[in-house]
Every structure is written in structure tokens, then in C-alpha cells.
Design an enzyme around this catalytic site. Sequence first.
Site, PDB file in Angstrom:
ATOM      1  N   GLU A 114       0.854  -1.195   0.000  1.00  0.00           N
ATOM      2  CA  GLU A 114       0.000   0.000   0.000  1.00  0.00           C
ATOM      3  C   GLU A 114       0.889   1.244   0.000  1.00  0.00           C
ATOM      4  O   GLU A 114       2.064   1.160   0.345  1.00  0.00           O
ATOM      5  CB  GLU A 114      -0.919  -0.020   1.229  1.00  0.00           C
ATOM      6  N   LYS A 116       2.710   4.676   1.121  1.00  0.00           N
ATOM      7  CA  LYS A 116       3.070   5.275   2.402  1.00  0.00           C
ATOM      8  C   LYS A 116       2.671   6.739   2.320  1.00  0.00           C
ATOM      9  O   LYS A 116       3.315   7.542   1.641  1.00  0.00           O
ATOM     10  CB  LYS A 116       4.561   5.132   2.666  1.00  0.00           C
ATOM     11  N   ASP A 118       2.208  10.538   3.212  1.00  0.00           N
ATOM     12  CA  ASP A 118       3.107  11.452   3.903  1.00  0.00           C
ATOM     13  C   ASP A 118       2.283  12.439   4.719  1.00  0.00           C
ATOM     14  O   ASP A 118       1.982  13.547   4.286  1.00  0.00           O
ATOM     15  CB  ASP A 118       3.974  12.198   2.883  1.00  0.00           C
ATOM     16  N   TYR A 227      -5.175   2.402   7.924  1.00  0.00           N
ATOM     17  CA  TYR A 227      -4.369   1.276   7.460  1.00  0.00           C
ATOM     18  C   TYR A 227      -3.963   0.316   8.570  1.00  0.00           C
ATOM     19  O   TYR A 227      -3.187  -0.600   8.344  1.00  0.00           O
ATOM     20  CB  TYR A 227      -3.117   1.775   6.736  1.00  0.00           C
ATOM     21  N   LYS A 315      11.226   3.675   0.583  1.00  0.00           N
ATOM     22  CA  LYS A 315      11.177   5.129   0.400  1.00  0.00           C
ATOM     23  C   LYS A 315      11.530   5.509  -1.038  1.00  0.00           C
ATOM     24  O   LYS A 315      12.569   5.097  -1.562  1.00  0.00           O
ATOM     25  CB  LYS A 315      12.173   5.802   1.348  1.00  0.00           C
ATOM     26  N   CYS A 409       7.244  49.197  -5.233  1.00  0.00           N
ATOM     27  CA  CYS A 409       6.471  48.105  -5.838  1.00  0.00           C
ATOM     28  C   CYS A 409       7.020  47.769  -7.227  1.00  0.00           C
ATOM     29  O   CYS A 409       7.162  48.668  -8.057  1.00  0.00           O
ATOM     30  CB  CYS A 409       5.008  48.531  -5.936  1.00  0.00           C
ATOM     31  N   CYS A 412       4.254  49.027  -9.904  1.00  0.00           N
ATOM     32  CA  CYS A 412       3.849  50.414 -10.130  1.00  0.00           C
ATOM     33  C   CYS A 412       4.839  51.439  -9.584  1.00  0.00           C
ATOM     34  O   CYS A 412       4.674  52.633  -9.812  1.00  0.00           O
ATOM     35  CB  CYS A 412       2.460  50.662  -9.550  1.00  0.00           C
ATOM     36  N   CYS A 427       2.164  46.608  -1.276  1.00  0.00           N
ATOM     37  CA  CYS A 427       1.978  47.842  -2.035  1.00  0.00           C
ATOM     38  C   CYS A 427       0.555  48.306  -1.753  1.00  0.00           C
ATOM     39  O   CYS A 427      -0.394  47.565  -1.942  1.00  0.00           O
ATOM     40  CB  CYS A 427       2.150  47.592  -3.538  1.00  0.00           C
ATOM     41  N   CYS A 432      -2.484  50.385  -8.456  1.00  0.00           N
ATOM     42  CA  CYS A 432      -1.414  49.486  -8.890  1.00  0.00           C
ATOM     43  C   CYS A 432      -1.961  48.489  -9.915  1.00  0.00           C
ATOM     44  O   CYS A 432      -2.876  47.725  -9.615  1.00  0.00           O
ATOM     45  CB  CYS A 432      -0.842  48.745  -7.675  1.00  0.00           C
TER      46      CYS A 432
HETATM   47  S1  IVH Z   1       1.586   0.989   9.150  1.00  0.00           S
HETATM   48  C1  IVH Z   1       4.220  -0.513  12.357  1.00  0.00           C
HETATM   49  N1  IVH Z   1       0.886   1.892   6.780  1.00  0.00           N
HETATM   50  O1  IVH Z   1       4.620   5.771   8.396  1.00  0.00           O
HETATM   51  C2  IVH Z   1       3.461  -0.087  11.202  1.00  0.00           C
HETATM   52  N2  IVH Z   1       2.111   3.343   8.220  1.00  0.00           N
HETATM   53  O2  IVH Z   1       7.296   5.117   9.313  1.00  0.00           O
HETATM   54  C3  IVH Z   1       3.306   1.390  11.143  1.00  0.00           C
HETATM   55  N3  IVH Z   1       2.498   5.602   7.303  1.00  0.00           N
HETATM   56  O3  IVH Z   1       4.005   6.248  11.826  1.00  0.00           O
HETATM   57  C4  IVH Z   1       2.047   1.834  10.596  1.00  0.00           C
HETATM   58  N4  IVH Z   1       1.425   5.271   5.400  1.00  0.00           N
HETATM   59  O4  IVH Z   1       2.634   7.596  10.120  1.00  0.00           O
HETATM   60  C5  IVH Z   1       1.524   2.183   7.939  1.00  0.00           C
HETATM   61  N5  IVH Z   1       0.145   2.590   4.683  1.00  0.00           N
HETATM   62  C6  IVH Z   1       0.786   2.851   5.843  1.00  0.00           C
HETATM   63  C7  IVH Z   1       1.375   4.110   6.097  1.00  0.00           C
HETATM   64  C8  IVH Z   1       2.040   4.325   7.304  1.00  0.00           C
HETATM   65  C9  IVH Z   1       2.100   6.142   6.131  1.00  0.00           C
HETATM   66  C10 IVH Z   1       3.323   6.291   8.331  1.00  0.00           C
HETATM   67  C11 IVH Z   1       2.795   6.249   9.740  1.00  0.00           C
HETATM   68  C12 IVH Z   1       3.892   5.625  10.574  1.00  0.00           C
HETATM   69  C13 IVH Z   1       5.094   5.873   9.722  1.00  0.00           C
HETATM   70  C14 IVH Z   1       6.141   4.836  10.015  1.00  0.00           C
END
Ligand code: IVH
Length: 674
Positions: A114, A116, A118, A227, A315, A409, A412, A427, A432
Site C-alpha cells: 500500500e 506510504k 506522507d 491502514y 522510500k 512596488c 507600479c 503595495c 497598482c
Molecule cells: S503501518 C508498524 N501503513 O509511516 C506499522 N504506516 O514510518 C506502522 N504511514 O508512523 C504503521 N502510510 O505515520 C503504515 N500505509 C501505511 C502508512 C504508514 C504512512 C506512516 C505512519 C507511521 C510511519 C512509520
Amino acid sequence: MIPEEIKREAEQLVKDLNYHSYRYYVLDSPVIPDQAYDNLYRHLLELEERWNYVLPESPTQRVGAPPADKFKKIAHSQPMLSMKDAFSPDELREFDKGVRRLLKTEEEIDYTVEPKYDGLAIELNYRGGLLAVASTRGDGFVGEDITRNVKTMKAIPLRIAADGQVPDEIDIRGEVYMNLEDFRKLNREREERGESAFANPRNAAAGTVRQLNPAVTASRNLYLVCYGVGTTKGIDFPSQETLIDWLRSSHFPTPAIFTRVRGIDQAVGKVQEIGDRRDSLPFEIDGAVVKVNDFSLQQQLGARTREPRWAIAYKFKAHQAITTIRDIRGSVGRTGVITPYAVFEPVGVGGVTVTRSTLHNWDEIERKDIRIGDTVVIERAGDVIPHVVAVVKEKRTGNERRFPIPETCPACGSMVMREEGAVAVRCVALSCPAQVQEKIIHFASRGGMDIEGLGEKNVALLHSVGLIKRFEDIYRLKKEDLLKLPRFAEKSARNLIDAIERSKRTTLSRFLYAIGIPHVGEYGARLLATRFRGLEELYRVTLVRVLEIKQVGETIGDAVSTFFHDEGNIGTFESLRELGLRIENPDFAPEEKPKGPLAGMTFVITGTLPAPRKEVEELVERHGGHVSSQVSASTDYVIVGENPGSKLAKAEKLEVKTITYTELPGLTGEGKGG
Ligand code: IVH
């Protein structure tokens, strides 16, 4: 006694509204128009007020909590762990080897993959199906109570939908994030108000979730994706896949991409697929998460101190590049705020050529010590808008030039103003041209009068030939005028004239947003429209009257009152009406006028009172009064406690009446005769 049929009606309305909000915010596929939703909502609100019958999961309970002083601490019943990172497919394969070694198996493992997200990790505690407590991750063991803020997020169910099994208790884990579009809009608004912009959507989401005033959280669009799970009572999930299925059937938002695969090779493939889709997603992700699907295997694998052995975060690389700054310039916004931007030696970042980026504000330039000629690292955050991450100081030759805060400015040439305490340079010249153009572009924009075809280029053209100098001129345009211009032919000219004609029928909230009152965005405009029946009611409106709207503070109140005291502005509205503008107001929903002995009165508190400040505020409000943070000529009373501050001096100067706490019951009538 509340009649049974009223209860049933309220319950049905709540259920219907929650379903529609799920269709809208979670599935992104509404089944009824917004207007129909609003009507149902208003009907429910009336019913609740009339019978004083409010269900805890009613959508009306999402808003209205007053600002707090600080957050309560919440201990997580199971620690919220972080994750080990991987930066290459090989590291994913190493992870898989480790898993199989620990489980003593040669067989392929079932994994889930899935995105990750942010954002910011949170935990939602549901008891008896109802959302009880929401908390931030904090240090993993103890977080902060953000329940009131989370309730304003419409994608989060206040009650678990009964489509699946409803557990006695469950801790659901997920990530709060902000969509890129909402993030950009928020930053644009902040820059115009002279506030500092958020560096990325994650900071914006974190700042919004940790707002002490829930009204601010409610005014920004925050999303959630679920999740994971912590403690559960009365339900058991055998795997990540069954958890996600249950979440989905219980109307929780789940990851936009979710797959179960067999073996690490397939997992690597899926991770790469997610990477390929990264730039087309409407939100930011910084990687993909691979988890062992089976929960009993997860249990066997266990965790190190801070990380589970059953999950790994792959990552993605940040979209970064190195280039040089050719020039730094200022651009003038609609409200006159001058924002610096850098012009780069063009460079490709993640498939897009980047030539410029905003530097947000002048303090930022000083803080990062950015100079013309500098070599810089730029980053594009899953989005087309890049930003300067850092200056590569080793590359300096000594020929770099600092860029001073402009005194005039760039559009103008008038002298600029720097507001005290604010980072913005502004300004203030009314004529302007940059501001006029920006104001008109904003007026015609989608959220405003919605005039298709009146964008940046056409406004610049029409302004440069003198056809549009102010809002009214838009409604005086004729097809023949347009046809004389190089950009227009018969069809495009007619389309624009038609779009202008269509925009004449509009709503008060759109109009108030379009005319660009300082500090008033879409949310503020909507608020005003709910409390003022029509535009004329706002003419010469007093500050006190605007402040009767609970969610409006001094800044917005002042701006609105000042704006509507300007006879020139009122003249513009009258001209627009004569030119055929028709403003309706479907948002109007008057609040009952505050009743009580203090109705319409404004109080300010200074110094330490014998009772908690909150209690005093509530006391005043209960009797119809309003507590403000600043003394002005419209303040009725200043309540003076021990060690009063400068507010007392100001009150004396403005000849505002002062009273002590013990004199308050004399005004409210409370305490007289028990
Ligand atoms: S699972 C132990 N699933 O990533 C498992 N975390 O680096 C941790 N995060 O604190 C949670 N997307 O804030 C999980 N699909 C996802 C995620 C996810 C983002 C973040 C979450 C966690 C951090 C860990």
C-alpha cells in the site's frame, strides 16, 4: 417528551446525511446535489433545536466546539511504532529473507502493498460503535487529544456503519493528510494575508490537526486514510487484508491502492507500480509499505524496540535537482502583498522543466541566505510547484548578490509598506495595475463569479487596452470590442460574453469571495452569507454586528467592517446591480439573536480573575454577551482582575467602562436573590 416519530425522523436524517457524506468524502461519488444535502442538513438542525434531540453521530456535532488552551495527553493502549526504511529492491529482498528465517519457512510469504502516505499518524478509539477519542501518535506511547478537531473531518465516521460487524471497542490507526490542491489553495490564501506558507502538505496537515481552535481545522480540508489497528474488543481480524475489507465496509477511507501478493518478487513489482503512479496521485506519498499479511505471523515475528519485524517502508527518491538562481523578483498579488520568487536556470525535476519557484516571503530568503547567482537544491514535492531546499554554499564564487527587501512596488513603483510584526511587504497603491489585474482574475475565478474565459491572459490583454479597469467594466464589455482584439474571433468572443452574462446570477457567498475582502476566503464568505440576508445588510455594518458571528475574530471583523464602510465600494456594488447582477442567498440561516441582559455587549478581560477565564467567558456568553481579545471603542466593559495589562490603559484612554469580577452579577442579574 419527544414523540417517537420525531425521534425516528431525526435518526433517519442522521443516517441519510452520514451516508451522503460518506459518498462524497470517502467514495468521491455523491448521489445527491450539494444543495439537497444542505436542505436535509438544515432540516435536521431545525428539528434538533426544536426538540433538543441530538444524536452523538449527528453531522451537526462536527462543528462548534470552542477554542481550547492546550491538548490533553492520551496514552496509547498499544504503542504506535515506526517502520524500518528500505531504499532499493535488494533491501526489500533482505527483509523477506529475514522474515522467512524467523518463521523458519522456505515458502513464499503473503504480503500486502500500500502507499506510504506522507502525513501525520493518528489513532481513533471507538467505543460501542461511537468515536470516543482521537489522538496523535506523539512519541508513540503518549499522544495528544485531538478529538474535537478530528470530528470536523467529514471523511471520519462518527459512528461505525453497521454494514459490517461492530466491535465493542477498537483502536483504528491511520494517517491524516492534505490533498495537493487544498494545500496549494491554503498557501495562496496565507501568502495573500501576509502569513508564512507551509513548506509541504505534511506540515500543513500537522499544523491543522494540532489547532487549538476547531473552527480553523473545519475550514481546511483534511483527509484520513486508515491502514492499521491497535487494541480490539469483540472483533478479530486474521489478516491485513480482512482488516482493510472491514474498514472499507464500515465506511472508513482505506488506501487508494491496496494489493495482496504472494512472494517478495511480486511485492517489489507492486512497489514499483506505486512509484510510477506517484505523480498522478492527488496527494503526496513518500514510499510504499510492505506488510506480512497474516496477523498470526505478524505476532510471531514481533517487534524490535521501535519497529515491527513484519513491515518495511520502501522510500521513493525525492524529486530533487541542482540549478542556479538567475534572478530574484517580486510579484504583486491581489491584495498588494509582494511575494519574492526565484528565476532558475531551467532544469528537469521528475519529468517537468522548472524555471521558477516562489520563495514564500522575505524572511525565508534571509533565513536560508538565498542570493542571486547561488547554486541551489530544489525539490518538487509530488507536484508541479517546486521549492528551494538549500543553498550549496561550497559553490559560491563571491559574485553572488543579496536581494534587498524592495522599497518600491515592482509593478507600479510606489513606496511599499511593511506591516509591523508581519512578514509581508505590501503595495498599498489602489491604482497598482498588478493588483487591479489580480483582483479581476480572482473576481472571475472558479470559486468567485466563475466566468470561463476570463483568466490571466485575457484579463492582462483587456486591462492593457483599457477595456477593463474595474469589476463593473466586465459587464460593459461588448462583443464588438472583443472582436477588435487579436485574441478573439466570433466564437470565442461570443463565448466570453455569454459566460459573463451567465455570471450575473450568483450567490452572496460567491460574490463576497469574489470581491476580495482582505482576510475573507471562501470559508469566511460562506460564514457571512449564513448570517446576512443580502448584500445591503452589510453596507456600513458595524464591527460588533460582524463579531456576533461566533467563528469570526477581530481581524476578519475589522476587515469586513472597514470594507463595507468605504463609500467607493458601496458605489461599485450599486453599479453592478444596475448592470444586471442578481445575488441570491441560499446559505442564509440566521442564528437566533442572543438573548439575555448582556445581548449585543462586548467584554474584554484583563488581569487575573478569581474564576478561570473560560468560566467567565461562558458566563458572559450565556447571558448573550461576547468576549473579545482587544479593547476598542466598541467595547462595552473591560473586566479588570489583578495585575491588569495594557488593556486597562487602553480602556481608560478610550473611556470604556471598567468593572471587577464581583460586579459582573449585577449586570447579568445572576446571584440576585439566589
Ligand atoms: S503501518 C508498524 N501503513 O509511516 C506499522 N504506516 O514510518 C506502522 N504511514 O508512523 C504503521 N502510510 O505515520 C503504515 N500505509 C501505511 C502508512 C504508514 C504512512 C506512516 C505512519 C507511521 C510511519 C512509520
